[in-house]
Design a protein around this motif. Structure first.
Motif, PDB file in Angstrom:
ATOM      1  N   LYS A 244       0.822  -1.219   0.000  1.00 26.59           N
ATOM      2  CA  LYS A 244       0.000   0.000   0.000  1.00 26.59           C
ATOM      3  C   LYS A 244       0.851   1.262   0.000  1.00 26.59           C
ATOM      4  O   LYS A 244       0.470   2.266  -0.603  1.00 26.59           O
ATOM      5  CB  LYS A 244      -0.969  -0.039   1.193  1.00 26.59           C
ATOM      6  N   ALA A 245       2.012   1.201   0.636  1.00 25.53           N
ATOM      7  CA  ALA A 245       2.922   2.350   0.602  1.00 25.53           C
ATOM      8  C   ALA A 245       3.431   2.576  -0.817  1.00 25.53           C
ATOM      9  O   ALA A 245       3.537   3.724  -1.279  1.00 25.53           O
ATOM     10  CB  ALA A 245       4.091   2.115   1.550  1.00 25.53           C
ATOM     11  N   LEU A 247       1.816   1.601  -3.586  1.00 25.59           N
ATOM     12  CA  LEU A 247       0.661   2.067  -4.354  1.00 25.59           C
ATOM     13  C   LEU A 247       0.450   3.569  -4.158  1.00 25.59           C
ATOM     14  O   LEU A 247       0.185   4.292  -5.125  1.00 25.59           O
ATOM     15  CB  LEU A 247      -0.601   1.310  -3.931  1.00 25.59           C
ATOM     16  N   LYS A 248       0.576   4.023  -2.937  1.00 33.38           N
ATOM     17  CA  LYS A 248       0.365   5.442  -2.652  1.00 33.38           C
ATOM     18  C   LYS A 248       1.348   6.318  -3.422  1.00 33.38           C
ATOM     19  O   LYS A 248       0.998   7.396  -3.908  1.00 33.38           O
ATOM     20  CB  LYS A 248       0.507   5.687  -1.150  1.00 33.38           C
ATOM     21  N   ASP A 249       2.571   5.825  -3.585  1.00 29.96           N
ATOM     22  CA  ASP A 249       3.608   6.599  -4.267  1.00 29.96           C
ATOM     23  C   ASP A 249       3.576   6.459  -5.781  1.00 29.96           C
ATOM     24  O   ASP A 249       3.841   7.425  -6.508  1.00 29.96           O
ATOM     25  CB  ASP A 249       5.002   6.170  -3.783  1.00 29.96           C
ATOM     26  N   SER A 252      -2.215   4.084  -9.132  1.00 28.85           N
ATOM     27  CA  SER A 252      -3.615   4.346  -8.795  1.00 28.85           C
ATOM     28  C   SER A 252      -4.411   3.073  -9.028  1.00 28.85           C
ATOM     29  O   SER A 252      -4.223   2.391 -10.049  1.00 28.85           O
ATOM     30  CB  SER A 252      -4.178   5.464  -9.667  1.00 28.85           C
ATOM     31  N   LYS A 279       0.768   6.361 -11.298  1.00 34.63           N
ATOM     32  CA  LYS A 279       0.256   7.535 -10.582  1.00 34.63           C
ATOM     33  C   LYS A 279       0.273   8.775 -11.484  1.00 34.63           C
ATOM     34  O   LYS A 279       1.228   9.025 -12.215  1.00 34.63           O
ATOM     35  CB  LYS A 279       1.111   7.800  -9.349  1.00 34.63           C
TER      36      LYS A 279
END
Length: 316
Positions: A244-245, A247-249, A252, A279
């Protein structure tokens, strides 16, 4: 599609494979590779040559060939089962992935990279049914599966390429507009390689499917889509905070589609579809959907309508 022809082709193929298997004292899958070579180049064995002549006379379409090979794998699995990560993706999921590709890819011609192409069944399903003209490359680490998929593609006269390689390690590959993978579930054994990734676990082995997701996006065009079949607990497992870290960076989540558990022989191997993009500065409203029965045409039509409405509403 002519199921009578498929039944005849299956019987002829099975007899040839079993004959070769007995002659060479080899496994079913190696014998199938030898049979495919004999079909293309000929055989001095009279029975095999005669059966292959009958096969050619049937004039099977690419989809009829695919179904015939699929039934042959089902037969082989009764005595020589492939490991779970090598088993072919169910047709119903293949058709669903094809729909997503056709809806999401804007261009009529597109490049597709499949990570872990296995026996090539998912690739053949997509190429046989997609409305797009696809330049398709499959990457697979297992040499037996590469030989199987390439030999079957040659018989089906499919415009597809396969390359052998460990997809977690860097490969010299051009960017593609779509990345597809029925992700293998398990741990990646080489911790030194894994530590090069953002999703790497600080202790013990890292999930291979996390590493492949991160690696795959490196081969994706900026506006392209990655379609993954991944474990249901992808975002809740013990290593999910690392994913998830990342994915956040870097990515999307465009869509998550939960699949019926009865599609999978073992509930622990059940998967969902996750669609990702690199992203961007534009916010993405994730499409979230639960499918309960892929054999129910009414339910599938509701899903199709909902997806198309979501796509139009968010200008995807």
């Amino acid at each position: 599609m002519n199921f009578e022809k498929i039944e005849k082709a299956f019987a002829l193929l099975l007899e040839n494979v079993q004959t070769i298997q007995n002659q060479l004292g080899t496994n079913f899958y190696d014998a199938l590779i030898e049979q495919n070579a004999a079909y293309m180049t000929g055989s001095e064995e009279q029975l095999i040559h005669q059966n292959n002549d009958h096969l050619k006379a049937l004039g099977l379409s690419s989809e009829e060939w695919r179904r015939t090979f699929q039934y042959l794998f089902i037969k082989a699995s009764q005595t020589e089962p492939l490991q779970p990560n090598h088993q072919f993706t169910p047709d119903s999921i293949g058709f669903l992935v094809t729909f997503l590709l056709d809806e999401l890819l804007a261009d009529q011609q597109a490049t597709v990279l499949e990570i872990g192409s296995g026996t090539g069944n998912l690739a053949q399903t997509i190429l046989n049914h997609s409305q797009k003209k696809l330049d398709y490359l499959g990457v697979e680490v297992d040499d037996l599966l590469i030989d199987l998929s390439a030999s079957m593609a040659e018989i089906m006269e499919t415009n597809i390429s396969f390359a052998q390689g460990d997809a977690v390690r860097p490969q010299i590959l051009k960017e593609s507009q779509a990345i597809i993978s029925d992700l293998p579930i398990g741990y990646y054994p080489n911790d030194a390689i894994a530590q090069r990734y953002q999703v790497a676990s600080p202790e013990g082995h890292t999930y291979a499917h996390h590493l492949l997701m991160e690696q795959s996006l490196k081969y994706l065009t900026q506006n392209g889509y990655a379609i993954f079949l991944a474990p249901n607990d992808l975002l809740t497992s013990e290593q999910s905070p690392l994913l998830k870290a990342w994915l956040k960076d870097q990515a999307s989540v465009v869509a998550t589609i939960a699949l019926p558990a009865n599609l999978f022989g073992n509930p622990n191997q059940a998967k969902s579809i996750f669609v990702l993009q690199k992203k961007s500065n534009l916010p993405v409203q994730t499409f979230v959907y639960l499918l309960t029965d892929l054999q129910n045409s009414e339910e599938l039509q509701v899903f199709v309508d909902n997806f198309k409405n979501w796509k139009a509403e968010h200008a995807i």
